[in-house]
Design an enzyme around this catalytic site. Structure first.
Site, PDB file in Angstrom:
ATOM      1  N   GLY A 279     -52.348  90.112  92.866  1.00  0.00           N
ATOM      2  CA  GLY A 279     -51.883  91.492  92.978  1.00  0.00           C
ATOM      3  C   GLY A 279     -53.096  92.406  93.007  1.00  0.00           C
ATOM      4  O   GLY A 279     -54.202  91.956  93.315  1.00  0.00           O
ATOM      5  N   CYS A 282     -56.546  95.406  96.152  1.00  0.00           N
ATOM      6  CA  CYS A 282     -57.499  94.947  97.179  1.00  0.00           C
ATOM      7  C   CYS A 282     -57.147  93.654  97.894  1.00  0.00           C
ATOM      8  O   CYS A 282     -57.174  93.608  99.122  1.00  0.00           O
ATOM      9  CB  CYS A 282     -58.885  94.816  96.549  1.00  0.00           C
ATOM     10  SG  CYS A 282     -59.514  96.376  95.960  1.00  0.00           S
TER      11      CYS A 282
HETATM   12  C1  UDX Z   1     -60.835  91.711  93.857  1.00  0.00           C
HETATM   13  C2  UDX Z   1     -62.091  90.923  94.208  1.00  0.00           C
HETATM   14  O1  UDX Z   1     -62.302  89.914  93.230  1.00  0.00           O
HETATM   15  C3  UDX Z   1     -63.294  91.870  94.240  1.00  0.00           C
HETATM   16  O2  UDX Z   1     -64.449  91.162  94.620  1.00  0.00           O
HETATM   17  C4  UDX Z   1     -63.012  92.987  95.249  1.00  0.00           C
HETATM   18  O3  UDX Z   1     -64.090  93.905  95.318  1.00  0.00           O
HETATM   19  C5  UDX Z   1     -61.754  93.729  94.858  1.00  0.00           C
HETATM   20  O4  UDX Z   1     -60.651  92.817  94.776  1.00  0.00           O
HETATM   21  P1  UDX Z   1     -59.690  92.697  91.701  1.00  0.00           P
HETATM   22  O5  UDX Z   1     -58.728  93.332  92.638  1.00  0.00           O
HETATM   23  O6  UDX Z   1     -60.186  93.477  90.537  1.00  0.00           O
HETATM   24  O7  UDX Z   1     -61.007  92.215  92.554  1.00  0.00           O
HETATM   25  O8  UDX Z   1     -58.950  91.423  91.157  1.00  0.00           O
HETATM   26  P2  UDX Z   1     -59.327  89.895  90.844  1.00  0.00           P
HETATM   27  O9  UDX Z   1     -59.895  89.788  89.503  1.00  0.00           O
HETATM   28  O10 UDX Z   1     -60.054  89.303  91.990  1.00  0.00           O
HETATM   29  O11 UDX Z   1     -57.843  89.277  90.803  1.00  0.00           O
HETATM   30  C6  UDX Z   1     -56.988  89.549  91.913  1.00  0.00           C
HETATM   31  C7  UDX Z   1     -55.595  89.043  91.599  1.00  0.00           C
HETATM   32  O12 UDX Z   1     -55.587  87.610  91.646  1.00  0.00           O
HETATM   33  C8  UDX Z   1     -55.069  89.427  90.227  1.00  0.00           C
HETATM   34  O13 UDX Z   1     -53.685  89.699  90.321  1.00  0.00           O
HETATM   35  C9  UDX Z   1     -55.301  88.153  89.403  1.00  0.00           C
HETATM   36  O14 UDX Z   1     -54.394  88.033  88.324  1.00  0.00           O
HETATM   37  C10 UDX Z   1     -55.045  87.085  90.444  1.00  0.00           C
HETATM   38  N1  UDX Z   1     -55.724  85.813  90.178  1.00  0.00           N
HETATM   39  C11 UDX Z   1     -57.080  85.779  90.106  1.00  0.00           C
HETATM   40  C12 UDX Z   1     -54.971  84.648  90.083  1.00  0.00           C
HETATM   41  O15 UDX Z   1     -53.747  84.683  90.154  1.00  0.00           O
HETATM   42  N2  UDX Z   1     -55.599  83.465  89.884  1.00  0.00           N
HETATM   43  C13 UDX Z   1     -56.957  83.380  89.783  1.00  0.00           C
HETATM   44  O16 UDX Z   1     -57.473  82.288  89.588  1.00  0.00           O
HETATM   45  C14 UDX Z   1     -57.717  84.580  89.886  1.00  0.00           C
END
Ligand code: UDX
Length: 453
Positions: A279, A282
């Protein structure tokens, strides 16, 4: 290093605020500008409008040192700056295409201020055609390379770790077409590239000081690197979620599988945690952006579309597990949910799978008790079926099922024997595989996770 005069447009947003504060921390004179007057007045009073580890100290220190200021008046800020960072939002439209209206609006304001050379650094994630539009607008009043240069400098900040990701990035990427711009970029980022600025960031500077690789390329390549990075992270997440379904059917634990494949240096262990799907503002937006580019310029984006399809099925699958636990219907039932934001360590509910879960539960007639350590429900998401609590033990009172929707570490440390006493039925649906199944089963809970045998 002599500090540059920098203006950050979109300076009260997540990327703009972290960019402006970190640039001022490494010695530049920064004006963060934003149209959100409330956020600007909060920032002027030293209060951060976003929850982010380490941001309050960074704001206080740099505001106090006079290295950063905040304004809603873009014209004077552009006039007095040599470097302009564009960090405005480019959210996905219903069509999936990025909305570049804010970029265009700022470009038009910028074209009225080109009385001296400006280096325009695009931090916002923009599609390939947006760059041409930006250059056309500026080209009406000035010459590229003489009156201005435009650089693509994507951010890779993760919410909750944004300051660390800025001061100690895995790499810096810039798409640039002029030697003058390269020189200025090196001067702007020198303390980051050399690693010399880490220590100045206090507790967030505990990252090991190291030289940072710089990828210098052309502008379209820099744009594709950004889209591809986020789309690849999304692909990993959908991959592990698809595998989790298989694991559940054949009695295998997805945690063992992720561990086993992750030791392969070509794979690594990150972004292999199954859950509710990705979610946030980005990943999905950039995946849609890359799908759009692939469809427009190349053949169909079969793989990327399937990543999105898989992602969309995660929340309904988790709700099915909760519905099965409570006898097939949510009517007259109470569901406690831990987590409202799109992940732990943030208050951001934009495109939050937890919020999607709560909305679907509401539509099925459930009474929902919400607890999140920092996130709050927006006004238009409120309903008399949803109650928000400041204490997790109150949130579980008379609940028929508890759903874990974000992976805050504090949810692991709660007293689950006490939680059981509060609940009407003893069901836990762990959407983040955060808790220990055996411990909970010993306490008398029925427990289900994602891909856990
Ligand atoms: C992301 C990118 O990581 C970052 O480099 C970019 O600049 C912006 O988008 P962010 O949106 O803060 O950063 O979220 P991130 O920590 O990457 O997690 C994205 C989503 O994936 C979250 O909903 C998280 O819960 C989910 N996630 C992440 C998973 O479900 N499993 C994982 O192993 C990692």
């Amino acid at each position: 290093m002599e500090g540059k005069n920098i203006c950050v447009v979109g300076g009260a947003g997540y990327v703009g605020l972290i960019t402006g504060l970190c640039l001022s921390q490494i010695g530049h004179n920064v004006i963060n500008v934003d149209v959100d007057h409330n956020r600007i007045s909060l920032l002027r009073s030293g209060v951060s409008p976003i929850y982010e580890q380490g941001i309050d100290d960074l704001l206080k220190d740099n505001l106090g040192a006079g290295r950063i200021c905040f304004s809603s008046n873009l014209g004077p800020a552009l006039e007095s700056s040599d470097v302009i960072f564009l960090a405005v939002g480019t959210p996905a439209l219903d069509s999936g295409k990025p909305d570049i209206s804010q970029i265009i609006k700022v470009a038009k304001q910028l074209s009225g201020c080109l009385r001296s050379y400006k280096l325009i650094i695009v931090k916002s994630t923009v599609p390939l055609d947006a760059l041409e539009i930006l250059l056309d607008i500026l080209g009406e009043v000035g010459n590229e390379g003489q009156d201005f240069d435009v650089v693509i400098n994507p951010e890779f900040l993760r919410e909750g770790k944004g300051i660390q990701d800025f001061i100690s990035p895995d790499r810096i990427v810039w798409g640039v077409e002029s030697a003058r711009a390269v020189q200025m970029l090196r001067e702007i980022y020198e303390p980051i590239i050399s690693g010399s600025s880490i220590a100045t960031f206090g507790p967030d500077g505990n990252t090991q000081s190291r030289a940072i690789p710089v990828i210098e390329t052309n502008r379209p390549s820099a744009q594709i690197i950004k889209y591809a990075s986020n789309a690849f992270l999304a692909t990993r997440i959908s991959f592990i979620n698809e595998l989790a379904d298989l694991c559940e059917e054949v009695g295998v634990d997805i945690g063992d599988v992720a561990l086993g494949i992750g030791y392969d240096r070509r794979i690594g262990h990150e972004y292999l945690s199954p859950g509710l799907g990705f979610g946030g503002p980005c990943l999905e937006k950039d995946l849609l952006g890359l799908i759009g580019l692939t469809d427009n310029y190349a053949n169909r984006s079969q793989l990327l579309r399937s990543v999105l399809q898989r992602n969309d099925s995660q929340v309904p699958e988790l709700i099915n597990k909760a519905r099965n636990f409570i006898g097939g219907s949510f009517r007259q039932k109470t569901v406690a949910v831990f987590g409202l934001a799109f992940k732990a360590e943030t208050s951001d509910v934009r495109n939050s799978p937890a919020l999607k879960t709560i909305t679907l539960l509401k539509h099925e007639g459930a009474k929902i008790h919400v607890y999140d350590p920092v996130a709050v429900l927006d006004h238009d998401d409120q309903s008399d079926l949803i109650s928000c609590f400041k204490d997790p033990y109150e949130a579980v009172y008379q609940a028929d099922v508890l759903m874990i929707l974000t992976e805050w570490a504090q949810f692991r440390e709660l007293d689950y024997s006490y939680i059981k006493q509060q609940m009407s039925s003893y069901n836990i649906v762990d959407g983040r595989n955060l808790l220990e199944p055996e411990v909970l089963k010993k306490l008398g809970f029925s427990y289900v996770g994602v891909g856990r045998s």
